[in-house]
Design an enzyme around this catalytic site. Sequence first.
Site, PDB file in Angstrom:
ATOM      1  N   CYS A 275       0.891  -1.332  -0.031  1.00 38.17           N
ATOM      2  CA  CYS A 275      -0.096  -0.127   0.039  1.00 38.17           C
ATOM      3  C   CYS A 275       0.827   1.254   0.052  1.00 38.17           C
ATOM      4  O   CYS A 275       1.350   1.592   1.088  1.00 38.17           O
ATOM      5  CB  CYS A 275      -0.864  -0.155   1.192  1.00 38.17           C
ATOM      6  SG  CYS A 275      -1.912   1.395   1.368  1.00 38.17           S
TER       7      CYS A 275
ATOM      8  N   CYS B 299      -0.582   4.130   2.199  1.00 37.76           N
ATOM      9  CA  CYS B 299      -0.395   3.836   3.508  1.00 37.76           C
ATOM     10  C   CYS B 299       1.117   4.152   4.287  1.00 37.76           C
ATOM     11  O   CYS B 299       1.352   4.749   4.915  1.00 37.76           O
ATOM     12  CB  CYS B 299      -0.633   2.457   4.114  1.00 37.76           C
ATOM     13  SG  CYS B 299      -2.050   1.806   3.165  1.00 37.76           S
ATOM     14  N   ASP B 300       2.125   3.475   3.180  1.00 40.93           N
ATOM     15  CA  ASP B 300       3.251   3.411   3.713  1.00 40.93           C
ATOM     16  C   ASP B 300       4.588   4.405   2.991  1.00 40.93           C
ATOM     17  O   ASP B 300       5.702   4.475   3.405  1.00 40.93           O
ATOM     18  CB  ASP B 300       3.930   2.222   3.609  1.00 40.93           C
ATOM     19  CG  ASP B 300       2.917   1.149   4.616  1.00 40.93           C
ATOM     20  OD1 ASP B 300       2.501   1.808   5.415  1.00 40.93           O
ATOM     21  OD2 ASP B 300       2.731   0.082   4.025  1.00 40.93           O
TER      22      ASP B 300
END
Length: 311
Positions: free
Chosen positions: A135, A138-139
């Site tokens: 992701c 997300c990261d």
Amino acid sequence: MSDTIRDTVILGSGCAGLTAAIYTARANLKPLVIEGHEPGGQLSITTLVENFPGWPEGVQGPQLIENMKLQATRFGAEFRVGHLVSADLSKHPIELKVGSETIHTRTLIIASGASARWLGLPSEHALIGHGVSSCATCDGFFFTGKDIAVVGGGDSAMEEALFLTRFANKVSLLHRRDQFRASRIMLDRAIAHPKIEFHANTVIDEVMGVEQKEVTGLRTHNTVTGEESILNVSGMFLGIGHIPNAKMFEGQIDLDEDGYIKTHDYVFTRVPGVYACGDVQDRRYRQAITAAGTGCMAALEVEKYLEEHGR
Ligand code: NAP
């Protein structure tokens, strides 16, 4: 038939399922949540979530899930460890087999999510959350100024690679062939980007750094020349697609060509009383907050359905 007929059962305990659980529990419907193969869903394998509204400093994915579960439990939601073996949606009430148990329910919320496709290497598995991610949204932030790799040759990989250029010093895009599934426009954008370097015909044999508990590089080989190389990167992002967890409903509700549940009016399937929410029906946004949003919608539709059917 078991003597209890539930008002609602929720399949899946990620963001969508838990939001549906909070709403239906608060409506006093005593939902039963079947936790599924990956309890907590994709958030439970991420680290810091910085874009979920209400957490100015961010929140750890597993913590967010735990909080949602506590919130649902407080209102009377019940949780069952296990996964769906089979479902008969043509029966009224609906019949579900979970492990060796048969459960009957008037309504069903399918929030079984989508699982990221992984390469399947043991070293990859060991480093998920320690430099291996599926992701970028997300990261990506954690790789500011670093060299990273993105794997895949479709639109997801191009999108991730382009997104990650905002943070990374350099993005190496590794694809196992030299033909790309990505749309021309996305591919051209990635090719033109000065921070993205393409490595075609490249297969990853090992993610290095298992002992150090952080990605230190990738051991790869070229499928045409056989040449082995080491790519020095601090992170590896998988962009090789997702697999919606809906196969068990094939033939009973409509799935699209990639297996996502087809819904109309946001969360309705073609079976009355059966709703789908979150990543199992959303191939477009795939965010925690959008999953929570559709989980809420499914719960409200369950309430309405039960009311209309005299409950
Ligand atoms: P996809 O189009 O199926 O591409 C998956 C890629 O991953 C392929 O290049 C495939 O390689 C590779 N791959 C699969 N398994 C692999 C493995 N085990 N090892 C190495 N490589 C592997 O999936 P997607 O990119 O997630 O896209 C899915 C759908 O969503 C598409 O219709 C896409 O257009 C759409 N989408 C659109 C956008 C956008 O328009 N902004 C963004 C994301 C996704 P091979 O080619 O060799 O099979």
